[in-house]
Every structure is written in structure tokens, then in C-alpha cells.
Scaffold this active site. Structure first.
Site, mmCIF file in Angstrom:
data_model
loop_
_atom_site.group_PDB
_atom_site.id
_atom_site.type_symbol
_atom_site.label_atom_id
_atom_site.label_comp_id
_atom_site.label_asym_id
_atom_site.label_seq_id
_atom_site.Cartn_x
_atom_site.Cartn_y
_atom_site.Cartn_z
ATOM 1 C CD GLU A 104 63.315 16.330 49.297
ATOM 2 O OE1 GLU A 104 63.563 16.595 50.487
ATOM 3 O OE2 GLU A 104 63.052 15.188 48.899
ATOM 4 C CB CYS B 20 68.711 21.067 51.412
ATOM 5 S SG CYS B 20 69.315 19.746 50.363
HETATM 6 P P1 NAP Z 1 62.743 29.480 45.949
HETATM 7 O O1 NAP Z 1 62.658 30.953 45.808
HETATM 8 O O2 NAP Z 1 61.652 28.771 46.633
HETATM 9 O O3 NAP Z 1 62.936 28.927 44.472
HETATM 10 C C1 NAP Z 1 63.072 27.548 44.202
HETATM 11 C C2 NAP Z 1 62.586 27.274 42.787
HETATM 12 O O4 NAP Z 1 61.196 27.568 42.695
HETATM 13 C C3 NAP Z 1 63.279 28.131 41.725
HETATM 14 O O5 NAP Z 1 63.482 27.349 40.579
HETATM 15 C C4 NAP Z 1 62.247 29.218 41.463
HETATM 16 O O6 NAP Z 1 62.350 29.774 40.182
HETATM 17 C C5 NAP Z 1 60.973 28.416 41.577
HETATM 18 N N1 NAP Z 1 59.783 29.209 41.816
HETATM 19 C C6 NAP Z 1 59.651 30.293 42.619
HETATM 20 N N2 NAP Z 1 58.372 30.729 42.587
HETATM 21 C C7 NAP Z 1 57.693 29.902 41.762
HETATM 22 C C8 NAP Z 1 56.338 29.839 41.302
HETATM 23 N N3 NAP Z 1 55.423 30.713 41.724
HETATM 24 N N4 NAP Z 1 55.990 28.863 40.449
HETATM 25 C C9 NAP Z 1 56.908 27.967 40.018
HETATM 26 N N5 NAP Z 1 58.197 27.988 40.402
HETATM 27 C C10 NAP Z 1 58.585 28.936 41.261
HETATM 28 O O7 NAP Z 1 64.028 29.027 46.654
HETATM 29 P P2 NAP Z 1 65.544 29.398 46.400
HETATM 30 O O8 NAP Z 1 65.720 30.860 46.126
HETATM 31 O O9 NAP Z 1 66.122 28.458 45.401
HETATM 32 O O10 NAP Z 1 66.073 29.097 47.849
HETATM 33 C C11 NAP Z 1 65.575 29.867 48.885
HETATM 34 C C12 NAP Z 1 65.567 29.091 50.161
HETATM 35 O O11 NAP Z 1 65.101 27.741 49.980
HETATM 36 C C13 NAP Z 1 66.935 28.930 50.754
HETATM 37 O O12 NAP Z 1 67.322 30.093 51.415
HETATM 38 C C14 NAP Z 1 66.721 27.735 51.658
HETATM 39 O O13 NAP Z 1 66.179 28.142 52.881
HETATM 40 C C15 NAP Z 1 65.717 26.892 50.912
HETATM 41 N N6 NAP Z 1 66.332 25.768 50.205
HETATM 42 C C16 NAP Z 1 66.056 24.514 50.598
HETATM 43 C C17 NAP Z 1 66.609 23.447 49.937
HETATM 44 C C18 NAP Z 1 66.299 22.023 50.322
HETATM 45 O O14 NAP Z 1 66.623 21.104 49.595
HETATM 46 N N7 NAP Z 1 65.701 21.754 51.447
HETATM 47 C C19 NAP Z 1 67.469 23.665 48.868
HETATM 48 C C20 NAP Z 1 67.717 24.962 48.475
HETATM 49 C C21 NAP Z 1 67.118 25.992 49.129
HETATM 50 P P3 NAP Z 1 63.101 31.175 39.928
HETATM 51 O O15 NAP Z 1 64.497 30.997 40.352
HETATM 52 O O16 NAP Z 1 62.946 31.363 38.467
HETATM 53 O O17 NAP Z 1 62.376 32.191 40.748
#
Ligand code: NAP
Length: 521
Positions: A256, A293
Site C-alpha cells: 500500500e 493514505c
Molecule cells: P517509509 O519511509 O516508506 O516507511 C514505512 C515503513 O517502512 C516504516 O516502518 C519504515 O521503518 C520501513 N522501512 C523503511 N525502509 C525499510 C527497509 N529498507 N527495510 C524494511 N523496512 C523499511 O514511509 P513513511 O515514512 O512511513 O511514510 C512516508 C510516505 O509514505 C508518506 O509521506 C506518504 O507519501 C506515504 N504513505 C502512504 C501510505 C499508504 O497507505 N498509502 C501510508 C503512509 C504513508 P522505519 O520507520 O524504522 O524507517
């Protein structure tokens, strides 16, 4: 300061590295730390596979439903304390916090009910048997059996409670143990939920594990029966999909990701329908400070009504007070982190290349109850882009904050759909109108680009829910940019955690195994 540990291999464990710090985004005060360095994540997955998996597979759907009900009740018993943590660590207003925490409690309970209705079986039949010989002697049955691995759930920062609950409900009901990893920055609520469940002794060993902090080498230990479900940014989603181990053993990945959700006002709309549009847009811009989201990012309105919608929506947005979310008179809190604030402000600057503000300050606003310069605030903002066909950035950049852009279209369903499709796939679109033929055409045009559509007409406008509300019995996920994933949707939500297997052989014998006797076709 509280140090949050992880619950792995049946016990609480802490890392041995430099801890990450969790902050209060209203005050910038540090709240807690967590650290996963050096934890044996391969052993944690093995423990879940060998202890949690067999326990769940031995349970019937009804018994797994009882487990989900017990989880839901244990979390509900700590609801008030969890709300306070969400206000502190997530910058949530009380209303925002309830949306997340009650969403978790309610989704677990909805899947508990589903478990009860599926009864004393342990696997799912998919459709009726298929006659592949004469007279039913040789038949094929499709069954869905629980996978023998672990459901690894990597969640986004915006819904630490619901994200945990909605994914865990589906996996556990399917019979697959869960290792859940909240986003580090807002992990406090998820950590406390798992602590509550451990204290209540609700989950048998290995059924639910928590990794609180960075993922480390977790994915290197995935096996061919494991499942990876991820919510977050498209960039991270792509990285996880392309992970060497995921590709090597064919781990199914449910993603997602970003989504440029739309609202469309049809040319014929009764007053009640129009009022619902304005009400819903207000909710979608302000709730969770736009960090959903499913929030509406693009608003398409027949050209001649754009000014009217801007005036009416602005009127409502004027009542939305930005500030310290622990105050009762505040409706919009800060974004969850400094990084999110920076990304949102940069995103607004990029949108302003093609759109101009028509409501709000394009900045951090003047939050009430907070010292100047403190906190991760972004003020609610409505932008207007008069040439949506050329406003490429509006269709591809998800600004994760209280921001939406209004654009004109030509009034035809096909015209609206072609602009909506510029988002290249979204979680949800909402359509408001009262011409049945127009609505029917819009549904067929929009459906291939979405995981969910909401239609609001005058007959049900008062009861219509804002489109950002995800319901356990309806599909959540979307094609293309939205990640191509699918979650929830009642029994459909179990699909990622089960293996479809066609079993062909002696028809009567198979019917006895599977309990289905009427052949298909
Ligand atoms: P993110 O940086 O992609 O992180 C999401 C999850 O992935 C976190 O638990 C993060 O852990 C983990 N993660 C990051 N790098 C990883 C890796 N290499 N291996 C395994 N896990 C990893 O996203 P976010 O900061 O939560 O949100 C950023 C953007 O995502 C938002 O600005 C928005 O655009 C989008 N978003 C979309 C939805 C949706 O449902 N469509 C929901 C929320 C956000 P850590 O926190 O420990 O780094």
C-alpha cells in the site's frame, strides 16, 4: 526516558546499538528510544514459524476469531491510555487518535465475527467443486490453505494502531503468525498495544511478535512460505519488492503506497449531495492533519462551479483550528515528524508551480497553544489549478499533509475519469451526483484505476461516510502508484496469507474432505 524493546522469540529484547529517539511533534520533546541492532531476527522468524504457526493452524476459524475478540477487548480496556500516547507521539487530536485506535479495535472485532461465521473449519474452499469427468466421479476443488510461514508486517507512521490491527486480523484469522514492525517515529502506540496483549496473556507464544525500531536484516531471513505486507512510501515499497531474498524465494509482497485520491462532483447534484461533498472534503483535509493514505488530494468540479466550491469549503475550513492537539478547541494537530513537515512544505512549493493558494497560508500557520517555531505544523491549504491537463505535478506528488487541489473539468464522466487516471492508480475516489446514467458511466470509467469507489447521491447523502474511512468488509488497496496491493474486504483479506491449491481426484471423496457437494456449471 522510556526505552521501547521488541517482543521476539517469546520475550522482550533490546538492541545494543545507538538508539533512535521518538519525539512529541507538538513540543519537540523526546519521548522514548528504541534500538534493534544485534537482535537475532532469523531466530525470531523461526520461533514464530515453529511455535505460532502450528498453534494457529490447529485452531478452527471460530477459535481464531475468539483470539481476535480477546485481543480487541484487551486493547479496548486500555483505550484512554492509548489515546494519550497517540496525542503525544503522533500529534493526534483526540478525534484523530480515536480514528486510529478504534479502527484497530473495530477491525479486530469484525474479523472475530467473520471467524465465528466461518465456524469449525481450518481452511477455505474457493467456489463449488468443478466436474472434470462424467457424472461427478472426477472433480477438482480449489482450497486455500494457510501458508506455513510468518506474515511480516511493515507499517507506516500514520496509523500505528489500525495498521497493526487490520493486517494482523487478516493473517491471524487465516492461520498465519505475525511479526509486526511499526514505523520507528510513532512506534509508541504499537509498542504499548503489544505490551497490553503480552500482559493480558492473550496471544499464545509466537503468534504475535513485535520489532520496535529499524528493520535491520529482517528481510534476509524470509522464507518461501512467508508473506510481506508493507504500507508506506512508493520508494521503500519498490526497494522491498526488489529485495534479493524476496525475489530469490518468491515471497508474496502486498504493497500500500502513495495515492492521489480524487473527489468528483457531477454536473447534476442535489443540494444534499453537494453538502456531503463539502462536508467530506473538510474531513479529508483536516482529519489526521491530512496524513491518511486515503485522504482526498485532488478535487474535480465542473468549471462553472469551481468558485462556489472554493467559497463553501473555505467557509468550513475557517473553523478548523490548528494547534496543540491535546486542547479541546484544536481540530488540526502537527505532522508526525520534522521530516514529514519538511517533505510537505517542499511538496507545497512544488504544487505552487502549477496551482495557487485559495484558502490558507502555504506554510506552518500560527498554531494555538504552541511557542513560535516549535512543533511540526503545516496549516490547512486549498490550492487551485486551472489547467489540470498540464498540472502534471498535482497528479503525481502526494503531499502528506492537510493539502488538497481543486481543478475544473468538462462535466463529462469520461472527462473527469481521464484526469483522475493521471494519478496512475489510487486507493479511493469519491463521486457526488444525482444523474444515474452519469454515475453508472463514471463507475465503469473509474473502477480500473481504484481499489474502492464511494458514490454519494441525495438519497443517502446524510448517511454517507467520508471516503477516507476504510471499512473491514470492503477492499483496501489500489492499482499502479497505490502499490497494487489488496487488504481487508472481509474474507478476501485472508488471500495473501493462504495458498490456492487445486485438488483433483475422486469427486465423492474430495467432497467428503472439503464438505462441498454441488458441482459448478
Ligand atoms: P517509509 O519511509 O516508506 O516507511 C514505512 C515503513 O517502512 C516504516 O516502518 C519504515 O521503518 C520501513 N522501512 C523503511 N525502509 C525499510 C527497509 N529498507 N527495510 C524494511 N523496512 C523499511 O514511509 P513513511 O515514512 O512511513 O511514510 C512516508 C510516505 O509514505 C508518506 O509521506 C506518504 O507519501 C506515504 N504513505 C502512504 C501510505 C499508504 O497507505 N498509502 C501510508 C503512509 C504513508 P522505519 O520507520 O524504522 O524507517
Amino acid at each position: 526516558m522510556q526505552a521501547l524493546s521488541s517482543h521476539l522469540s517469546g520475550r522482550w529484547q533490546s538492541g545494543s546499538g545507538k538508539p533512535a529517539t521518538l519525539f512529541n511533534p507538538t513540543t519537540d520533546a523526546p519521548l522514548a528510544t528504541c534500538d534493534t541492532q544485534g537482535l537475532d531476527l532469523g531466530a525470531a522468524l523461526d520461533f514464530a514459524r515453529t511455535q505460532g504457526g502450528p498453534t494457529l493452524r490447529a485452531m478452527t476459524f471460530a477459535e481464531r476469531g475468539d483470539l481476535l475478540a480477546a485481543m480487541s477487548k484487551a486493547i479496548h480496556a486500555q483505550r484512554e491510555a492509548l489515546i494519550e500516547l497517540a496525542v503525544a507521539n503522533g500529534g493526534n487530536t483526540r478525534g484523530d487518535a480515536k480514528f486510529d485506535i478504534d479502527g484497530c479495535i473495530g477491525t479486530l472485532m469484525a474479523y472475530a465475527e467473520l471467524g465465528k461465521s466461518l465456524g469449525d473449519r481450518r481452511f477455505l474452499n474457493e467456489g463449488a467443486p468443478i466436474d472434470i469427468g462424467r457424472g461427478g466421479r472426477v472433480q477438482g476443488h480449489h482450497l486455500r490453505a494457510p501458508r506455513r510461514g510468518v506474515a511480516v508486517h511493515i507499517n507506516a507512521f500514520n496509523f500505528p494502531a489500525w495498521g497493526l490491527g487490520e493486517k494482523a486480523a487478516c493473517a491471524l484469522l487465516a492461520g498465519v503468525p505475525v511479526l509486526t514492525k511499526p514505523a520507528t517515529s510513532t512506534a509508541l502506540v504499537a509498542w504499548r498495544i503489544v505490551e497490553v496483549l503480552v500482559e493480558a496473556g492473550v496471544c499464545p507464544p509466537g503468534v504475535l511478535s513485535l520489532l520496535c525500531g529499524g528493520a535491520g536484516d529482517l528481510l534476509d531471513h524470509l522464507g518461501p512460505q512467508d508473506v510481506l505486507a508493507f504500507t508506506g512510501s512508493a520508494d521503500t515499497g519498490a526497494r522491498l519488492r526488489g529485495h534479493r531474498r524476496v525475489l530469490e524465494v518468491g515471497v508474496p509482497v502486498n504493497v500500500e503506497a502513495d495515492s492521489l485520491n480524487s473527489a468528483v462532483l457531477a454536473p447534476e447534484a442535489d443540494d444534499a449531495t453537494y453538502d456531503a461533498l463539502i462536508r467530506h472534503l473538510h474531513t479529508e483535509i483536516t482529519q489526521k492533519a491530512g496524513q491518511k493514505c486515503t485522504a482526498t488530494r485532488r478535487i474535480f468540479v465542473p468549471a462553472e462551479r469551481v468558485d462556489e466550491v472554493i467559497a463553501d469549503l473555505s467557509e468550513r475550513l475557517r473553523g478548523a483550528v490548528l494547534g496543540d492537539p491535546s486542547r479541546d478547541d484544536v481540530h488540526v494537530g502537527p505532522l508526525a515528524t520534522r521530516d514529514q513537515q519538511r517533505a510537505a512544505l517542499e511538496g507545497i512549493a512544488a504544487l505552487r508551480a502549477v496551482a495557487r493558494p485559495v484558502f490558507g497560508d502555504a506554510g506552518t500557520g500560527a498554531p494555538v497553544g504552541v511557542e513560535a517555531g516549535v512543533g511540526c505544523f503545516v496549516a490547512p491549504l486549498l490550492l487551485r489549478a486551472d489547467d489540470p491537463a498540464r498540472a502534471d505535478v498535482v497528479h503525481r506528488l502526494e503531499v502528506f499533509g492537510p493539502v488538497s487541489t481543486i481543478m475544473p473539468y468538462d462535466g463529462t464522466a469520461a472527462g473527469a475519469a481521464s484526469l483522475v487516471a493521471r494519478g496512475e492508480g489510487s486507493l479511493v475516489a469519491s463521486v457526488y451526483g444525482d444523474d444515474r446514467k452519469w454515475l453508472e458511466e463514471a463507475v465503469l470509467e473509474l473502477a480500473p484505476w481504484h481499489g474502492r469507489l464511494t458514490l454519494t447521491d441525495a438519497k443517502m447523502a446524510e448517511k454517507a461516510m467520508a471516503p477516507g474511512m476504510v471499512l473491514p468488509l470492503l477492499n483496501h488497496g489500489g492499482p499502479g502508484r497505490a502499490g497494487g496491493g489488496s487488504e481487508l474486504g472481509g474474507v478476501r483479506g485472508l488471500e495473501p496469507y493462504t495458498q490456492r491449491c487445486a485438488v483433483q481426484g475422486n469427486g465423492p471423496l474430495l467432497s467428503r474432505f472439503f464438505g462441498v457437494t454441488t458441482p459448478e456449471g
